[in-house]
Design an enzyme around this catalytic site. Structure first.
Site, PDB file in Angstrom:
ATOM      1  N   ARG A 152       0.978  -1.121   0.074  1.00 13.62           N
ATOM      2  CA  ARG A 152      -0.174  -0.101  -0.091  1.00 13.62           C
ATOM      3  C   ARG A 152       0.883   1.313  -0.181  1.00 13.62           C
ATOM      4  NH1 ARG A 152      -2.508  -1.247   4.630  1.00 13.62           N
ATOM      5  NH2 ARG A 152      -3.104  -3.212   4.066  1.00 13.62           N
TER       6      ARG A 152
ATOM      7  N   GLU B 197      16.188 -20.481  11.122  1.00 13.88           N
ATOM      8  CA  GLU B 197      16.941 -20.256  12.374  1.00 13.88           C
ATOM      9  C   GLU B 197      16.578 -21.020  13.565  1.00 13.88           C
ATOM     10  OE1 GLU B 197      16.454 -15.963  11.871  1.00 13.88           O
ATOM     11  OE2 GLU B 197      15.409 -15.847  13.887  1.00 13.88           O
TER      12      GLU B 197
ATOM     13  N   HIS C 225      19.850 -12.687  15.069  1.00  8.54           N
ATOM     14  CA  HIS C 225      18.609 -12.354  15.233  1.00  8.54           C
ATOM     15  C   HIS C 225      18.598 -11.139  16.528  1.00  8.54           C
ATOM     16  CE1 HIS C 225      14.165 -13.110  14.517  1.00  8.54           C
ATOM     17  NE2 HIS C 225      14.152 -12.102  15.050  1.00  8.54           N
TER      18      HIS C 225
ATOM     19  N   ARG D 182      12.513 -10.905   8.816  1.00  7.55           N
ATOM     20  CA  ARG D 182      12.242 -12.262   9.227  1.00  7.55           C
ATOM     21  C   ARG D 182      13.060 -13.125   8.215  1.00  7.55           C
ATOM     22  NH1 ARG D 182      11.260 -11.584  13.240  1.00  7.55           N
ATOM     23  NH2 ARG D 182       9.366 -12.193  14.995  1.00  7.55           N
TER      24      ARG D 182
HETATM   25  C1  DGY Z   1      10.367  -9.061  16.587  1.00  6.88           C
HETATM   26  O1  DGY Z   1       9.709  -8.012  17.429  1.00  6.88           O
HETATM   27  O2  DGY Z   1       9.657  -9.566  15.786  1.00  6.88           O
HETATM   28  C2  DGY Z   1      11.722  -9.302  16.491  1.00  6.88           C
HETATM   29  O3  DGY Z   1      12.078  -9.890  15.271  1.00  6.88           O
HETATM   30  C3  DGY Z   1      12.015 -10.101  18.048  1.00  6.88           C
HETATM   31  O4  DGY Z   1      13.517  -9.925  18.280  1.00  6.88           O
END
Ligand code: DGY
Length: 323
Positions: free
Chosen positions: A180, A269, A287, A240
C-alpha cells in the site's frame, strides 16, 4: 479468596517482569531458557490460562486443541508468524504482540548492518585479527559509499519509516515499495519516493527489507529479484527469515551478482544455511536487531501488560485477533 489464574512464561525474562506478573497470576517460568519443543510446550500450557511466549514457540490448532483453558498468548515480539491467528480466534484465544517499542532500536541495527556491510567491516576485522595486516594500502577493503547513495526500502511501515528518517542524515535518495502506498504526509516527512518493486531493485545501492513474514512475503527476494539488483548493491534483512530465499542469496553472493548482504535473520533459524559462513561478503548476526537493554525490557514488559489486560479486562492493548 479465589485462586490466581495460572500462566506460563516460556523463556527467560527480566526479574521485575516476573514480579509484575506474580501480582496477578500464579506464574510458572522457564528461567533456564531452554527452548521447549512443541510437545513440552503443549504439556506445560495444558492447565494455563495465559502465556508469555517468544518467536520460537509455535502456537497452532493442534496445541490449542490440547490447551482448553488457554485464553491469551502474548508474544515478546512485533512479528507474530509463530502464531496461527485464525486458530487462536476459533479457539477463543487472544493473541498479542509488542509493536512500537522496538522501532528505533531495530532501525539503528539496520543501519549497523548497512554500514558494516557497505564498508566490509566483518571481512576487514577478520583480516586484522588473523594477523595478516602489514600496512596501509590504497586499495585495501574498498567499499561502497553510503552518503548520497540510493536507499531502497521494501516495506515503509513503522520500522521502515525510522530507517528512512536516519537516511536523511546521510543525504541519501530514498525510494520505497510497499503493498500500500504511504500517505503524501508520510512520503514528505521521510522524503521517500514510491516506486515499483522492479524499479526499487534496479535503482537501489542498498535494498533493506522491513516487511512481516507471511505466505504473501515468502521469498519476496528470490533468484529473479536478486538478478534485478545492481552488481555493486547490498541487501539488508533485519525482518524475518523466509522473506529472502537464502539459497538464491548465497549463489548471488558467491558469483558476485550482488556485492554483499547484512543479515540478522535466516530461513530455519537458528539452523541457518552453513554456506553463509564460507562467504566473505556477508555480515551475519543472530537475530539481535531489537536487542538493546532498554528495548528488550520494554518488549517483555509490554507483553506482560498485554497478558494482565487480556486476563483481567479481556481488552489487551495490542490484540492481533479482535473477536
Ligand atoms: C520481533 O519483534 O519480531 C523481533 O524479530 C524479535 O526480536
Amino acid at each position: 479468596m479465589t485462586a490466581k489464574p495460572k500462566v506460563l512464561v516460556t523463556r527467560e525474562v527480566f526479574e521485575d517482569v516476573l514480579e509484575y506478573l506474580s501480582q496477578y497470576f500464579e506464574v510458572t517460568s522457564n528461567q533456564s531458557d531452554v527452548p521447549m519443543n512443541s510437545e513440552t510446550l503443549t504439556l506445560r500450557l495444558s492447565d494455563k490460562e495465559g502465556a508469555i511466549i517468544t518467536l520460537s514457540d509455535r502456537i497452532d490448532a493442534v496445541l490449542l486443541s490440547r490447551c482448553p483453558r488457554l485464553k491469551a498468548v502474548c508474544n515478546i515480539a512485533v512479528g507474530y508468524n509463530n502464531i496461527d491467528l485464525e486458530a487462536c480466534t476459533k479457539a477463543g484465544v487472544m493473541a498479542t504482540n509488542t509493536p512500537g517499542v522496538l522501532d528505533d532500536t531495530t532501525a539503528d541495527f539496520t543501519w549497523t548492518l548497512i554500514l558494516a556491510t557497505a564498508r566490509r567491516l566483518s571481512e576487514a576485522e577478520a583480516y586484522l585479527r588473523s594477523g595478516q595486516w602489514n600496512g596501509w594500502k590504497l586499495k585495501q577493503f574498498l567499499g561502497l559509499d553510503i552518503h548520497h547513495a540510493t536507499l531502497g526500502i521494501l516495506g515503509l511501515g513503522r520500522i521502515g519509516q525510522v530507517v528512512a528518517k536516519r537516511a536523511i542524515g546521510f543525504e541519501m535518495k530514498v525510494i520505497y515499495h510497499d503493498v500500500r502506498r504511504a500517505t503524501p504526509e508520510i512520503e514528505q516527512t521521510y522524503r521517500a519516493t514510491f516506486v515499483t518493486k522492479e524499479e526499487l531493485l534496479s535503482q537501489s545501492d542498498i535494498v533493506t527489507i522491513h516487511v512481516p513474514y507471511s505466505s504473501a512475503t515468502h521469498h519476496l527476494i528470490g533468484r529473479d529479484e536478486l538478478e534485478q539488483m545492481k552488481q555493486t548493491a547490498i541487501l539488508i534483512n533485519a525482518s524475518r527469515g523466509g522473506v529472502v530465499d537464502d539459497q538464491a542469496l548465497i549463489e548471488s553472493l558467491r558469483s558476485g551478482k550482488i556485492a554483499g548482504a547484512g543479515l540478522d535473520v535466516f530461513e530455519n533459524e537458528p539452523k541457518f544455511n552453513p554456506h553463509f559462513l564460507e562467504l566473505k561478503n556477508v555480515v551475519l548476526a543472530p537475530h539481535i536487531a531489537s536487542s538493546s537493554f532498554a528495548t528488550r525490557h520494554k518488549m517483555a514488559m509490554l507483553a506482560a501488560e498485554n497478558l494482565v489486560a487480556a486476563l483481567t479486562t479481556g481488552k489487551p492493548p495490542n490484540l492481533l485477533n479482535p473477536f
